[in-house]
Motif scaffolding. Structure first.
Motif, PDB file in Angstrom:
ATOM      1  N   VAL A 169     -19.341 -11.202  -0.833  1.00 37.36           N
ATOM      2  CA  VAL A 169     -19.604 -11.076  -2.269  1.00 37.36           C
ATOM      3  C   VAL A 169     -18.996  -9.794  -2.816  1.00 37.36           C
ATOM      4  O   VAL A 169     -18.452  -9.771  -3.910  1.00 37.36           O
ATOM      5  N   TRP A 170     -19.051  -8.710  -2.032  1.00 31.62           N
ATOM      6  CA  TRP A 170     -18.616  -7.411  -2.536  1.00 31.62           C
ATOM      7  C   TRP A 170     -17.130  -7.354  -2.826  1.00 31.62           C
ATOM      8  O   TRP A 170     -16.695  -6.619  -3.715  1.00 31.62           O
ATOM      9  N   ILE A 171     -16.341  -8.141  -2.105  1.00 24.09           N
ATOM     10  CA  ILE A 171     -14.894  -8.053  -2.262  1.00 24.09           C
ATOM     11  C   ILE A 171     -14.423  -8.623  -3.599  1.00 24.09           C
ATOM     12  O   ILE A 171     -13.309  -8.356  -4.048  1.00 24.09           O
ATOM     13  N   PHE A 172     -15.325  -9.406  -4.274  1.00 26.06           N
ATOM     14  CA  PHE A 172     -14.980  -9.963  -5.577  1.00 26.06           C
ATOM     15  C   PHE A 172     -15.605  -9.170  -6.723  1.00 26.06           C
ATOM     16  O   PHE A 172     -15.520  -9.581  -7.886  1.00 26.06           O
ATOM     17  N   ALA A 173     -16.239  -8.043  -6.415  1.00 21.66           N
ATOM     18  CA  ALA A 173     -16.807  -7.198  -7.468  1.00 21.66           C
ATOM     19  C   ALA A 173     -15.695  -6.519  -8.258  1.00 21.66           C
ATOM     20  O   ALA A 173     -14.557  -6.382  -7.784  1.00 21.66           O
ATOM     21  N   GLU A 174     -16.037  -6.072  -9.472  1.00 20.03           N
ATOM     22  CA  GLU A 174     -15.019  -5.507 -10.359  1.00 20.03           C
ATOM     23  C   GLU A 174     -14.417  -4.226  -9.798  1.00 20.03           C
ATOM     24  O   GLU A 174     -13.221  -3.976  -9.948  1.00 20.03           O
ATOM     25  N   ALA A 175     -15.242  -3.403  -9.160  1.00 21.65           N
ATOM     26  CA  ALA A 175     -14.758  -2.098  -8.692  1.00 21.65           C
ATOM     27  C   ALA A 175     -14.146  -2.148  -7.297  1.00 21.65           C
ATOM     28  O   ALA A 175     -13.657  -1.120  -6.817  1.00 21.65           O
ATOM     29  N   SER A 176     -14.154  -3.312  -6.655  1.00 23.03           N
ATOM     30  CA  SER A 176     -13.663  -3.361  -5.273  1.00 23.03           C
ATOM     31  C   SER A 176     -12.160  -3.114  -5.187  1.00 23.03           C
ATOM     32  O   SER A 176     -11.666  -2.590  -4.185  1.00 23.03           O
ATOM     33  N   TYR A 177     -11.417  -3.470  -6.245  1.00 18.93           N
ATOM     34  CA  TYR A 177      -9.969  -3.273  -6.198  1.00 18.93           C
ATOM     35  C   TYR A 177      -9.621  -1.788  -6.128  1.00 18.93           C
ATOM     36  O   TYR A 177      -8.574  -1.402  -5.575  1.00 18.93           O
ATOM     37  N   LYS A 178     -10.494  -0.928  -6.681  1.00 20.09           N
ATOM     38  CA  LYS A 178     -10.233   0.512  -6.633  1.00 20.09           C
ATOM     39  C   LYS A 178     -10.278   1.027  -5.194  1.00 20.09           C
ATOM     40  O   LYS A 178      -9.534   1.944  -4.831  1.00 20.09           O
ATOM     41  N   ILE A 179     -11.155   0.442  -4.377  1.00 18.40           N
ATOM     42  CA  ILE A 179     -11.254   0.869  -2.984  1.00 18.40           C
ATOM     43  C   ILE A 179      -9.924   0.653  -2.272  1.00 18.40           C
ATOM     44  O   ILE A 179      -9.402   1.548  -1.599  1.00 18.40           O
ATOM     45  N   PHE A 180      -9.353  -0.540  -2.430  1.00 20.67           N
ATOM     46  CA  PHE A 180      -8.080  -0.850  -1.785  1.00 20.67           C
ATOM     47  C   PHE A 180      -6.939  -0.052  -2.399  1.00 20.67           C
ATOM     48  O   PHE A 180      -6.039   0.410  -1.686  1.00 20.67           O
ATOM     49  N   ASP A 181      -6.963   0.123  -3.733  1.00 20.20           N
ATOM     50  CA  ASP A 181      -5.880   0.824  -4.420  1.00 20.20           C
ATOM     51  C   ASP A 181      -5.828   2.294  -4.007  1.00 20.20           C
ATOM     52  O   ASP A 181      -4.758   2.826  -3.662  1.00 20.20           O
ATOM     53  N   TYR A 182      -6.973   2.972  -4.034  1.00 22.17           N
ATOM     54  CA  TYR A 182      -7.005   4.387  -3.654  1.00 22.17           C
ATOM     55  C   TYR A 182      -6.702   4.580  -2.172  1.00 22.17           C
ATOM     56  O   TYR A 182      -6.089   5.580  -1.780  1.00 22.17           O
ATOM     57  N   ALA A 183      -7.142   3.627  -1.342  1.00 29.16           N
ATOM     58  CA  ALA A 183      -6.852   3.734   0.098  1.00 29.16           C
ATOM     59  C   ALA A 183      -5.350   3.637   0.364  1.00 29.16           C
ATOM     60  O   ALA A 183      -4.818   4.342   1.235  1.00 29.16           O
ATOM     61  N   LYS A 184      -4.654   2.800  -0.402  1.00 32.54           N
ATOM     62  CA  LYS A 184      -3.193   2.707  -0.259  1.00 32.54           C
ATOM     63  C   LYS A 184      -2.515   3.988  -0.730  1.00 32.54           C
ATOM     64  O   LYS A 184      -1.547   4.455  -0.116  1.00 32.54           O
ATOM     65  N   LYS A 185      -3.024   4.551  -1.823  1.00 40.36           N
ATOM     66  CA  LYS A 185      -2.393   5.768  -2.361  1.00 40.36           C
ATOM     67  C   LYS A 185      -2.563   6.951  -1.414  1.00 40.36           C
ATOM     68  O   LYS A 185      -1.797   7.923  -1.502  1.00 40.36           O
ATOM     69  N   ARG A 186      -3.557   6.912  -0.532  1.00 40.68           N
ATOM     70  CA  ARG A 186      -3.706   7.980   0.457  1.00 40.68           C
ATOM     71  C   ARG A 186      -2.643   7.887   1.550  1.00 40.68           C
ATOM     72  O   ARG A 186      -2.376   8.877   2.239  1.00 40.68           O
ATOM     73  N   VAL A 187      -2.029   6.709   1.710  1.00 42.98           N
ATOM     74  CA  VAL A 187      -1.061   6.497   2.781  1.00 42.98           C
ATOM     75  C   VAL A 187       0.374   6.424   2.249  1.00 42.98           C
ATOM     76  O   VAL A 187       1.286   7.023   2.823  1.00 42.98           O
ATOM     77  N   TYR A 188       0.584   5.733   1.157  1.00 46.56           N
ATOM     78  CA  TYR A 188       1.944   5.577   0.628  1.00 46.56           C
ATOM     79  C   TYR A 188       1.876   5.290  -0.865  1.00 46.56           C
ATOM     80  O   TYR A 188       0.823   4.953  -1.414  1.00 46.56           O
ATOM     81  N   HIS A 189       3.020   5.441  -1.527  1.00 47.71           N
ATOM     82  CA  HIS A 189       3.169   4.983  -2.905  1.00 47.71           C
ATOM     83  C   HIS A 189       4.581   4.444  -3.085  1.00 47.71           C
ATOM     84  O   HIS A 189       5.489   4.733  -2.291  1.00 47.71           O
ATOM     85  N   LEU A 190       4.768   3.673  -4.131  1.00 45.41           N
ATOM     86  CA  LEU A 190       6.052   3.042  -4.405  1.00 45.41           C
ATOM     87  C   LEU A 190       6.856   3.904  -5.364  1.00 45.41           C
ATOM     88  O   LEU A 190       6.336   4.376  -6.378  1.00 45.41           O
ATOM     89  N   VAL A 191       8.125   4.124  -5.027  1.00 37.32           N
ATOM     90  CA  VAL A 191       9.021   4.908  -5.888  1.00 37.32           C
ATOM     91  C   VAL A 191      10.331   4.152  -6.038  1.00 37.32           C
ATOM     92  O   VAL A 191      10.669   3.278  -5.233  1.00 37.32           O
TER      93      VAL A 191
END
Length: 462
Positions: free
Chosen positions: A313-335
């Motif tokens: 259920v939690w993975i479809f919550a509104e704020a769950s995308y921020k968890i994945f987005d910020y976790a990616k930004k800690r490792v890499y970003h697109l340029v």
């Protein structure tokens, strides 16, 4: 030297010939207590059997304390296993000594009547927290009590938090072990607190601030937890007062929910059971956020996305995308290939449409960046955010090394006089073996190299 509160525990146990259940707080040296109790055993009392603990570490600590407390005590308890023949085991049972024995061979000898129960003075069990009505230890005690009612049963545990899980865990444990009395020894007990306060350590508390993305992930997880708790409150089957985000941050939260839901678990719906599982997963995410590095954390999130994407259920919550987005930004970003970050230039990618009143015609003004962004390729650039506590740990170790160098001259003078000094060992305590190995690599190598090794392993997935 026997600790004072250990003496009181042993006195209470010796007063009750039936035995007892002793629950210690963690860190109060259960192995030393067992060793002190074994030193009081005499061969005239009969043979004393200790059920081998699941961990060999506890057994080795007991043997170590036996040598330390009484250097003249050379009779270290041997272990009775299935490798020994029957006649050899029978001679050991009647020797009047102390032995470790595996639960499997003990129950076999009890059922086949190869064990002379009249020569056994008592049993010691070291894992009370894992005993249930269907466990091997409970079966052993039931068979043993049926043929020998005079022997004692002494059971120990240093995991009090495990004794409150489920419905009436402590009462059921006492019942299946045929024990009438339970001895509780928390840290705030008078004798224990006096012992702990006798030589208190100097504690320096260092608060390590989290990075910007870590704070964002933490806020998003708390927001998702709040949404899951709101859904659980709608079931009307749990105490609403205990279901708060503040309580969800503590270790006891899982026990609070389990204690309320265990008696009615079979009546709960599929969604409620999934919410309980989701809360446990979110609490893990909060714990792993400060424990592991950025690459390991992102890899764990990707594993959750694959394994729980359809039922959670939690993975479809509104704020769950921020968890994945910020976790990616800690490792890499697109340029872009020209070095401009994609998220900075993406604001100008969208075409701006502007209506002009005139001959009912519309003119479109496209941003210049929209054409240039399509001409440049997109490149993945590694960020490799370092865990904040790694830098603090290295700074502390460097400070310790500087203090050693300052005191070097004094230490040489002391050694010249023939006096022993400490070896200067610095102990770094970690929660699990993975963290130990990671910190070892971080200390011997630079943190960037450690994270770079992890990102190479993860690069195929990205």
């Amino acid at each position: 030297m026997v600790l004072q509160f250990h003496e009181h525990i042993i006195t209470e146990l010796l007063e009750d010939t039936n035995g007892g259940l002793v629950i210690l707080s963690s860190g109060l040296s259960l192995s030393k207590l067992i060793s002190s109790l074994l030193l009081l055993h005499s061969s005239s009392q009969g043979t004393l059997l200790i059920l081998s603990p699941p961990s060999s570490t506890l057994k080795s600590k007991i043997n170590f304390h036996l040598k330390t407390l009484n250097p003249q005590f050379y009779q270290i308890p041997a272990e009775i296993t299935a490798d020994l023949p029957i006649h050899h085991r029978h001679s050991l049972y009647t020797s009047g000594s102390v032995f470790f024995i595996t639960p499997r061979i003990l129950i076999v000898d009890l059922l086949t009547k190869k064990l002379p129960t009249s020569t056994i003075s008592g049993l010691i069990i070291l894992n009370a927290h894992s005993i249930s009505e269907t466990s091997t230890e409970a079966f052993i005690v039931r068979i043993f009590r049926s043929v020998n009612r005079d022997a004692f049963i002494r059971v120990f545990s240093d995991r009090p938090q495990a004794m409150v899980s489920g419905f009436a865990k402590a009462e059921r444990t006492l019942k299946c072990l045929h024990i009438r009395k339970m001895h509780l020894w928390p840290r705030f007990q008078v004798y224990v607190s006096q012992e702990l306060e006798r030589d208190p350590p100097d504690v320096v508390d260092i608060r390590v601030p989290m990075s910007k993305y870590m704070v964002g992930i933490q806020k998003a997880i708390i927001e998702v937890m709040d949404a899951c708790l709101k859904e659980m409150r709608k079931t009307n089957k749990v105490d609403v007062e205990d279901l708060t985000v503040e309580n969800g941050l503590f270790k006891s939260f899982d026990e609070i929910v389990r204690r309320q839901l265990d008696p009615i678990w079979h009546t709960l719906g599929k969604k409620t059971k999934q919410l309980v599982s989701d809360l446990k997963t979110l609490r893990k995410l909060l714990d792993y956020l400060v424990r592991y590095d950025a690459v390991t954390y992102l890899k764990y999130l990707d594993t959750l996305r694959v394994s729980e994407s359809f039922r959670s259920v939690w993975i479809f919550a509104e704020a769950s995308y921020k968890i994945f987005d910020y976790a990616k930004k800690r490792v890499y970003h697109l340029v872009r290939s020209d070095g401009v970050k994609l998220n900075e230039s993406s604001k100008g990618v969208k075409n701006k449409k502007k209506k002009v009143k005139g001959d009912n015609k519309e003119t479109e003004e496209a941003d210049v960046d929209s054409s240039t962004s399509s001409n440049h390729g997109i490149v993945l650039e590694e960020v490799l955010e370092e865990a904040p506590k790694w830098k603090v740990l290295r700074d502390i170790l460097e400070e310790v090394e500087e203090e050693r160098q300052k005191q070097g001259m004094l230490r040489e003078e002391v050694l010249a006089e023939g006096e022993d000094t400490d070896n200067g060992i610095v102990l770094v305590a970690c929660k699990d073996e993975r963290s130990c190995l990671q910190l070892e690599e971080c200390i011997t190598n630079s943190p960037k190299k450690v994270v770079f090794v992890y990102v190479i392993l993860y690069n195929n997935k990205v």
